[in-house]
Design a protein around this motif. Structure first.
Motif, PDB file in Angstrom:
ATOM      1  N   PHE A  62      37.027  42.525  51.760  1.00  0.00           N
ATOM      2  CA  PHE A  62      37.440  41.327  50.491  1.00  0.00           C
ATOM      3  C   PHE A  62      36.811  42.136  48.923  1.00  0.00           C
ATOM      4  CE2 PHE A  62      36.296  37.962  47.516  1.00  0.00           C
ATOM      5  CZ  PHE A  62      37.854  37.288  47.325  1.00  0.00           C
ATOM      6  N   SER A  63      37.505  42.290  48.645  1.00  0.00           N
ATOM      7  CA  SER A  63      37.220  42.313  46.851  1.00  0.00           C
ATOM      8  C   SER A  63      38.014  41.990  45.674  1.00  0.00           C
ATOM      9  CB  SER A  63      37.795  43.694  46.692  1.00  0.00           C
ATOM     10  OG  SER A  63      39.266  43.561  46.194  1.00  0.00           O
ATOM     11  N   CYS A  64      36.729  41.317  44.625  1.00  0.00           N
ATOM     12  CA  CYS A  64      37.305  40.389  43.695  1.00  0.00           C
ATOM     13  C   CYS A  64      37.022  41.053  42.284  1.00  0.00           C
ATOM     14  CB  CYS A  64      37.018  39.238  43.722  1.00  0.00           C
ATOM     15  SG  CYS A  64      35.142  39.174  44.354  1.00  0.00           S
ATOM     16  N   GLN A  65      36.983  40.560  41.015  1.00  0.00           N
ATOM     17  CA  GLN A  65      36.892  40.847  39.904  1.00  0.00           C
ATOM     18  C   GLN A  65      34.918  40.925  39.802  1.00  0.00           C
ATOM     19  OE1 GLN A  65      39.159  39.076  36.991  1.00  0.00           O
ATOM     20  NE2 GLN A  65      39.957  41.320  36.794  1.00  0.00           N
ATOM     21  N   ASP A  66      34.482  41.693  38.936  1.00  0.00           N
ATOM     22  CA  ASP A  66      32.609  41.385  39.620  1.00  0.00           C
ATOM     23  C   ASP A  66      33.077  40.905  37.832  1.00  0.00           C
ATOM     24  OD1 ASP A  66      30.469  42.077  38.215  1.00  0.00           O
ATOM     25  OD2 ASP A  66      30.179  43.866  39.518  1.00  0.00           O
ATOM     26  N   PRO A  67      32.160  40.197  37.908  1.00  0.00           N
ATOM     27  CA  PRO A  67      32.418  39.459  36.647  1.00  0.00           C
ATOM     28  C   PRO A  67      30.680  38.552  35.697  1.00  0.00           C
ATOM     29  CG  PRO A  67      31.565  37.627  38.558  1.00  0.00           C
ATOM     30  CD  PRO A  67      31.696  38.534  38.836  1.00  0.00           C
ATOM     31  N   ILE A  68      30.013  39.769  36.151  1.00  0.00           N
ATOM     32  CA  ILE A  68      28.697  39.903  35.943  1.00  0.00           C
ATOM     33  C   ILE A  68      28.897  41.410  34.732  1.00  0.00           C
ATOM     34  CG2 ILE A  68      26.334  41.046  36.054  1.00  0.00           C
ATOM     35  CD1 ILE A  68      26.112  39.112  38.838  1.00  0.00           C
ATOM     36  N   ARG A  69      29.562  42.447  35.898  1.00  0.00           N
ATOM     37  CA  ARG A  69      29.591  43.858  35.123  1.00  0.00           C
ATOM     38  C   ARG A  69      30.577  43.595  33.682  1.00  0.00           C
ATOM     39  NH1 ARG A  69      27.456  47.125  40.298  1.00  0.00           N
ATOM     40  NH2 ARG A  69      25.528  48.015  39.064  1.00  0.00           N
ATOM     41  N   GLY A  70      32.033  42.650  33.848  1.00  0.00           N
ATOM     42  CA  GLY A  70      33.058  42.984  33.718  1.00  0.00           C
ATOM     43  C   GLY A  70      33.634  43.957  33.423  1.00  0.00           C
ATOM     44  N   GLY A  71      34.795  44.239  32.816  1.00  0.00           N
ATOM     45  CA  GLY A  71      36.108  45.319  32.610  1.00  0.00           C
ATOM     46  C   GLY A  71      36.610  45.645  34.187  1.00  0.00           C
ATOM     47  N   GLU A  72      35.957  46.101  34.728  1.00  0.00           N
ATOM     48  CA  GLU A  72      38.119  47.163  36.154  1.00  0.00           C
ATOM     49  C   GLU A  72      36.593  46.733  36.798  1.00  0.00           C
ATOM     50  OE1 GLU A  72      40.131  50.093  35.693  1.00  0.00           O
ATOM     51  OE2 GLU A  72      41.510  48.730  35.099  1.00  0.00           O
ATOM     52  N   ASN A  73      35.364  46.412  36.048  1.00  0.00           N
ATOM     53  CA  ASN A  73      34.335  46.644  38.031  1.00  0.00           C
ATOM     54  C   ASN A  73      35.017  45.382  38.769  1.00  0.00           C
ATOM     55  OD1 ASN A  73      32.942  48.817  36.629  1.00  0.00           O
ATOM     56  ND2 ASN A  73      32.064  46.639  35.280  1.00  0.00           N
ATOM     57  N   ILE A  74      34.722  45.871  40.068  1.00  0.00           N
ATOM     58  CA  ILE A  74      34.658  44.923  41.308  1.00  0.00           C
ATOM     59  C   ILE A  74      33.567  44.879  42.320  1.00  0.00           C
ATOM     60  CG2 ILE A  74      37.784  45.655  41.014  1.00  0.00           C
ATOM     61  CD1 ILE A  74      37.303  47.640  43.595  1.00  0.00           C
ATOM     62  N   LEU A  75      33.683  43.924  43.397  1.00  0.00           N
ATOM     63  CA  LEU A  75      32.716  43.292  43.764  1.00  0.00           C
ATOM     64  C   LEU A  75      33.687  43.534  44.952  1.00  0.00           C
ATOM     65  CD1 LEU A  75      30.730  40.182  42.505  1.00  0.00           C
ATOM     66  CD2 LEU A  75      29.970  41.570  42.444  1.00  0.00           C
TER      67      LEU A  75
END
Length: 346
Positions: A62-75
């Protein structure tokens, strides 16, 4: 161009697993989760291997946007596998998958209410350095600096969850000072579990920026204080739709109380459950099972509106805040969907 992928997994700590994560720098733009690469880690440092054979494998699920790092970074949430490609013993998601697939036609959905408590060092946030605050009563859904503690963290966590695209459906202050709740769902068993683990990771990571810790301890303060649970709301299509929905709801409640099922569930609903399920503080005793309409002292509550509408969902109030969502959803689907199937109400 590069982006950061934060690989997150559940470790092998017992009796309650911890979240771990590390960052992978990747070239290009984020791909679908099925295209993200496997990665390894040292299982001897996460209670998932011994030092002489320590390699373990992370498989993105499962992946989603990384709201802490922002940009195109993902969790990136991962399952843990042994190097031979078999699920690791700590991989409870692998046990949920076949059960969810077997009963997929019943369209089970869940909403999980995750309670948690903020701590400032060794004391709950809002507790005085010496002694205790005023007795609980005004803190639940309260407002004002004399009753609410940690709202800035809670709001930031909510924003992070929404930015990540998680199915967060609400938040509220809970009964004890420094105690809060967020809700995930309603979505399917795998989806609610994946998203709850990511939301937990975001909670810990957000609180970290405020020098505060968040705990899922089911009884963070002994005595006359509410514990912390993960009330689990559940329904199938038959419980939500049709002329026999009420019958299906009762069948599901009865299935949860049949034979050894109550104890089979409770012993897997989180460590320390007997400290929380005492029969006090809106709980039923851990070794007893009952269900009822609008009864917060029951093991399983049928909301009053559900009785009025004769359709809807049930709330299993027994799971601890520290429950593994892959385990609780698997047990409820397996028990209730099998019961409905047996009764010809699937």
């Amino acid at each position: 161009m590069t982006f950061k992928a934060e690989y997150i997994w559940i470790d092998g700590t017992e009796p309650t697993a911890k979240l771990r994560s590390k960052t992978k720098i990747m070239a290009g733009s984020p791909a679908g989760v099925e295209e993200l690469p496997l990665w390894g880690f040292d299982g001897s440092s996460t209670n998932q291997a011994e030092g002489h054979a320590s390699d373990r494998v992370l498989k993105p699920v499962f992946s989603c946007q990384d709201p802490i790092r922002g940009g195109e970074n993902i969790l990136v949430l991962c399952e843990v596998f042994d190097i031979d490609g078999t699920p690791h013993a700590s991989n409870t998601r692998a046990l949920l998958r076949p059960v969810a697939e077997r009963f997929a036609a019943q369209e089970a959905i869940f909403g999980i209410e995750q309670e948690y408590t903020f701590f400032d060092g060794a004391r709950p946030l809002g507790f005085p350095v010496n002694g205790f605050p005023a007795a609980q009563g005004g803190y639940y859904c309260g407002v004002g600096a004399d009753e609410i503690f940690g709202r800035e963290i809670v709001e930031k966590h909510l924003d992070h969850c929404l930015a990540a695209g998680l199915s967060i459906s609400g938040i509220n202050a809970e009964v004890m000072p420094g105690q809060w709740e967020f809700q995930v769902g309603p979505v399917g068993p795998l989806e609610v579990s994946d998203q709850l683990w990511i939301a937990r990771w975001l909670l810990y990571r957000t609180a970290e920026d405020f020098d505060v810790s968040a705990t899922l301890d089911p009884k963070p303060v002994k005595g006359d204080w509410n514990g912390a649970g993960a009330h689990t709301n559940f329904s199938t299509r038959a419980m939500r739709e049709g002329d026999r929905s009420w019958d299906a709801i009762i069948t599901a409640c009865e299935a949860l109380g049949e034979g050894s099922k109550p104890m089979d569930h409770v012993k897997n609903y989180g460590a320390g459950i007997d400290d929380r399920l005492t029969g006090l503080h809106e709980t039923a005793p851990w070794d007893q099972y009952k269900y009822g309409v609008s009864d917060r002292g029951a093991s399983v509550r049928i909301p009053w509106q559900v009785e009025v509408d004769k359709k809807g969902y049930i709330e299993d109030r027994r799971p601890n805040a520290n429950v593994d969502p892959y385990v609780v959803t698997r047990l409820i689907v397996d028990t209730c969907c099998a019961g409905l199937e047996k009764a010809g109400q699937a």
